[in-house]
Design a protein around this motif. Structure first.
Motif, short mmCIF file in Angstrom:
data_model
loop_
_atom_site.label_atom_id
_atom_site.label_comp_id
_atom_site.label_asym_id
_atom_site.label_seq_id
_atom_site.Cartn_x
_atom_site.Cartn_y
_atom_site.Cartn_z
N THR A 274 -4.53 -9.67 -1.55
CA THR A 274 -5.47 -10.73 -1.17
C THR A 274 -5.34 -11.93 -2.11
N ILE B 220 -0.81 4.97 -9.81
CA ILE B 220 -0.52 5.56 -8.49
C ILE B 220 0.89 5.17 -8.04
N LEU C 12 0.88 -2.51 10.50
CA LEU C 12 0.02 -1.37 10.79
C LEU C 12 -1.25 -1.87 11.47
N SER D 258 -4.22 -0.21 14.45
CA SER D 258 -5.02 1.02 14.57
C SER D 258 -5.35 1.19 16.04
N GLY E 104 -4.30 -1.73 3.97
CA GLY E 104 -5.43 -2.07 4.83
C GLY E 104 -6.68 -1.36 4.36
N GLY F 221 -1.14 7.64 1.20
CA GLY F 221 -1.30 7.76 2.65
C GLY F 221 -0.07 7.44 3.47
N LEU F 222 -0.27 6.67 4.50
CA LEU F 222 0.82 6.34 5.43
C LEU F 222 1.90 5.51 4.71
N ASN G 134 1.40 -2.71 5.50
CA ASN G 134 0.63 -1.47 5.67
C ASN G 134 -0.73 -1.49 4.98
N LYS H 41 -7.77 -5.59 13.33
CA LYS H 41 -6.55 -4.94 13.85
C LYS H 41 -6.16 -5.53 15.22
N TRP I 20 -10.19 7.69 4.85
CA TRP I 20 -11.34 8.43 5.38
C TRP I 20 -12.36 8.77 4.29
N GLY J 72 0.55 -2.29 -4.71
CA GLY J 72 -0.84 -1.86 -4.62
C GLY J 72 -1.50 -2.31 -5.91
N GLY K 144 0.82 -1.21 0.00
CA GLY K 144 0.00 0.00 0.00
C GLY K 144 0.86 1.26 0.00
N GLY L 203 0.15 -5.35 -7.49
CA GLY L 203 -0.31 -6.62 -6.92
C GLY L 203 -1.47 -6.41 -5.97
#
Ligand SMILES: NC(=O)c1ccc[n+]([C@@H]2O[C@H](COP(=O)([O-])OP(=O)(O)OC[C@H]3O[C@@H](n4cnc5c(N)ncnc54)[C@H](OP(=O)(O)O)[C@@H]3O)[C@@H](O)[C@H]2O)c1
Length: 253
Positions: free
Chosen positions: A66, A47, A140, A142, A93, A22-23, A91, A159, A193, A42, A18, A63
């Motif tokens: 899952t 991206i 990662l 949460s 998620g 983001g993170l 990471n 998590k 978000w 990802g 990922g 990739g």
């Protein structure tokens, strides 16, 4: 923000799942700026390619974590291209927002296949390389793993599993010199978000409510997670394993 040390991870290789946003993107960019070869993954090539353009230390493999064949391909890619793996950041998620009254087994599979199964799968497949390098794993989690919120039971359950996998793997892998820790963020402004059905106005009010509930009165900056990941992956953290690091601005104490 902690300062960048350009040679901190020279000669080392990292995977950040990922890593296109983001993170994950912030961690990938930080590890690359500190000298590591970083492989991001990802499902969307455009991206990943955009992020890879920012540093010649960042490469990518498209990739879906899952899918077993894509996980195996990522492990093989790193082995063939670099011959070593020092840092694995699990990471990628997803955070489904569904009250239990409406949860379907499709929701369950979607959440647990990425948030849990993919993490176990990639870890198992890359372990020979990690053990050879006496590397480190950062999962990662949460803050939701311990501070449950309404409509997030699938995510919080997944998590919570990640936190105990982290502790268990730290025990199993200590004798191999592989450290395993987790980062449990609070609220950081990323794409995660954007999955609510709220219109713009309601989304703004929702975000203001979140900020108001954070003692430091702001959402986190992804670079703050990257700074923590950089510390945990470094020799400065040589005595830290099996730990879960909350980074929340004081949220959920
Ligand atoms: N942001 C927060 O406030 C927060 C708080 C607590 C925990 N976290 C955790 O932090 C991690 C990163 O989240 P984020 O906030 O940075 O969200 P994000 O920007 O939505 O990043 C999620 C990343 O995962 C990738 N991804 C999704 N499904 C995938 C799949 N099947 N295979 C491979 N990659 C996949 C996405 O890329 P593609 O869609 O292109 O595949 C994306 O790059 C997650 O584990 C999340 O639970 C975030």
């Amino acid at each position: 923000m902690s300062s960048i040390q350009t040679n901190k991870f020279s000669g080392k290789t990292a995977i950040v799942t990922g890593g296109g946003s983001g993170l994950g993107r912030a961690m990938a960019e930080r590890f690359a700026a500190e000298g590591a070869e970083v492989v991001i993954t990802g499902r969307h090539e455009e991206i990943l390619a955009e992020v890879a353009k920012t540093s010649d230390k960042i490469s990518y493999l498209v990739g879906d974590m899952t899918k077993d064949e894509d996980v195996a391909a990522l492990a093989d890619y790193v082995k063939d291209k670099f011959g070593r793996l020092d840092i694995l950041v699990n990471n990628a998620g997803w955070c489904p927002v569904v009250p239990i009254q409406e949860v379907t087994m499709e929701n369950y599979d979607q959440a647990f296949n990425l948030d849990v199964r993919a993490v176990v799968n990639l870890t198992v497949k890359t372990l020979p390389l990690l053990i050879k390098a006496r590397g480190t794993i950062i999962n990662l989690s949460s803050t939701g793993a311990t501070n449950v919120a309404p409509n997030l039971s699938l995510y919080c359950g997944a998590k919570a599993a990640i936190e105990n996998f982290t502790r268990g793997w730290a025990m199993d892998l200590a004798k191999d010199g592989v450290r395993v820790n987790a980062i449990a963020p609070g609220a950081f402004k990323t794409n995660i978000w954007n999955v609510t059905d709220l219109d713009e106005e309601a989304a703004k009010a929702h975000e203001a409510g979140i900020v108001n509930s954070i003692p430091l009165k702001r959402m986190g900056d992804p670079r703050e997670v990257a700074a923590l990941a950089s510390y945990l992956a470094s020799d400065d953290a040589a005595y830290i394993t099996g730990s879960i690091y909350k980074i929340t601005g004081g949220l959920g104490q």
